[in-house]
Design a protein around this motif. Structure first.
Motif, PDB file in Angstrom:
ATOM      1  N   SER A  42      47.735  42.023  43.031  1.00 43.81           N
ATOM      2  CA  SER A  42      47.172  42.611  41.813  1.00 43.81           C
ATOM      3  C   SER A  42      47.036  41.555  40.722  1.00 43.81           C
ATOM      4  CB  SER A  42      48.048  43.766  41.314  1.00 43.81           C
ATOM      5  OG  SER A  42      49.319  43.287  40.905  1.00 43.81           O
ATOM      6  N   ALA A  43      45.997  41.759  39.912  1.00 45.60           N
ATOM      7  CA  ALA A  43      45.769  40.938  38.717  1.00 45.60           C
ATOM      8  C   ALA A  43      45.196  41.878  37.663  1.00 45.60           C
ATOM      9  CB  ALA A  43      44.807  39.791  39.009  1.00 45.60           C
ATOM     10  N   GLY A  44      46.069  42.501  36.886  1.00 38.75           N
ATOM     11  CA  GLY A  44      45.619  43.527  35.957  1.00 38.75           C
ATOM     12  C   GLY A  44      45.091  44.716  36.732  1.00 38.75           C
ATOM     13  N   GLN A  45      43.874  45.136  36.426  1.00 37.48           N
ATOM     14  CA  GLN A  45      43.268  46.264  37.132  1.00 37.48           C
ATOM     15  C   GLN A  45      42.452  45.825  38.346  1.00 37.48           C
ATOM     16  OE1 GLN A  45      42.038  48.326  33.098  1.00 37.48           O
ATOM     17  NE2 GLN A  45      41.918  49.853  34.735  1.00 37.48           N
ATOM     18  N   ARG A  46      42.599  44.575  38.722  1.00 35.42           N
ATOM     19  CA  ARG A  46      41.898  44.041  39.888  1.00 35.42           C
ATOM     20  C   ARG A  46      42.880  43.900  41.044  1.00 35.42           C
ATOM     21  NH1 ARG A  46      37.093  42.152  37.593  1.00 35.42           N
ATOM     22  NH2 ARG A  46      37.264  41.916  35.335  1.00 35.42           N
TER      23      ARG A  46
END
Length: 309
Positions: free
Chosen positions: A32-36
């Motif tokens: 995950s990377a924030g909402q990505r």
């Protein structure tokens, strides 16, 4: 890995509890990377996803890099294990733990023949119609609609579904008619609010083509073993406190006050069953490089297409 049977309230078998030792890292995992989000298998991106800012859905892109870790299942094996989800579960559990490309990591998992997918089908709906409706469409990109399908637990293939006339599907269609079709292996991923098909794309296509219910094995995280004892003690303590409270009331008001066994007992049974079987959120690891790396990967796998829209 330790395996133990999980049973329903009536004592019938429903799944395998799998305890994976500390230190095991998954070959198939969610970053995950924030909402990505990114689902990666052995360092290869297999699925990129962006959660809508209003949390109404997920844009996804499949890369065609996913490879099943389950070897081809022969027809004679299907006949030998037909009608025995327990034996199939033990077989798939071994594939899951032996492969470096599976999602198994340290903790406690449930591999179950029960799935919420079965509960949504109306008795009058043909199997072909229902299971086709549960498949998420779109390739290489598509959209998981949380607004329209909240908690409907759709099925997202990790590669395009083969056609009904595909040679593998034709072979499995015969097994579907005979009732010897091996299970479709699903992985519940909470960050996507759907199931990913780990193995059995052609088998699911065959079941749909023959309009029969596909046999399923669903994999998800459940309560870790180190938390389980404490939560069992907590549930039993609540049960004992409730009986003690009602006993005090009965001492004052007489037998018109129920002793609580008829209500607190079944509640305790449900709590203990949920501790054995309830879904826990899927682990996601922080993506090294964060959003910048995700955007770079997205540009590479989409060949610079304007995605997500």
């Amino acid at each position: 890995m330790q395996r133990s049977d999980v049973t329903r309230d009536d004592g019938t078998w429903m799944g395998l509890s799998l305890d994976v030792p500390d230190g095991r890292r998954p070959g198939l995992c969610v970053f995950s990377a924030g909402q990505r989000l990114m689902v990666s298998q052995l360092s290869r991106p297999v699925l990129l996803a962006v959660v809508d800012e209003r949390l109404q859905g997920v844009d996804f892109w499949r890369t065609d890099e996913y490879r099943s870790f389950v070897p081809p299942l022969r027809a004679d094996v299907g006949r030998a294990l037909a009608g025995s989800p327990e034996r199939w579960a033990h077989r798939f559990a071994q594939y899951l733990i032996d492969s470096s490309g599976s999602p198994m990591h340290e903790g406690r998992w449930l591999l179950s023949c029960e799935s919420p997918l079965r509960r949504w089908r109306h008795a009058d709906d043909p199997h072909a119609e229902y299971w086709s409706s549960m498949l998420v469409e779109g390739h290489p990109d598509g959209y998981l609609d949380w607004f329209m399908h909240s908690h409907s637990w759709e099925v997202l293939p990790l590669r395009p579904m083969p056609a009904a006339e595909d040679s593998r599907v034709k072979a499995y269609r015969k097994q579907a008619r005979e009732g010897t079709l091996p299970p479709v292996l699903l992985w519940w991923v909470s960050g996507l609010d759907c199931h990913l098909i780990l193995d059995g794309h052609a088998r699911l296509a065959a079941a749909i083509a023959e309009s029969v219910e596909p046999p399923l094995l669903q994999l998800h995280r459940t309560v870790p073993r180190d938390d389980l004892a404490a939560r069992i003690d907590e549930a039993v303590g609540f049960y004992e406190d409730e009986l003690a409270r009602l006993a005090e009331l009965r001492a004052v008001h007489g037998p018109t006050v129920p002793d609580g066994a008829a209500t607190a007992g079944p509640q305790l049974v449900r709590l203990l069953h949920d501790l054995d079987a309830a879904e826990q959120p899927t682990w996601a690891w922080p993506l090294p490089g964060g959003e910048e790396r995700w955007l770079r990967l997205a540009g590479e796998v989409t060949a610079g297409r304007d995605w997500p829209p």
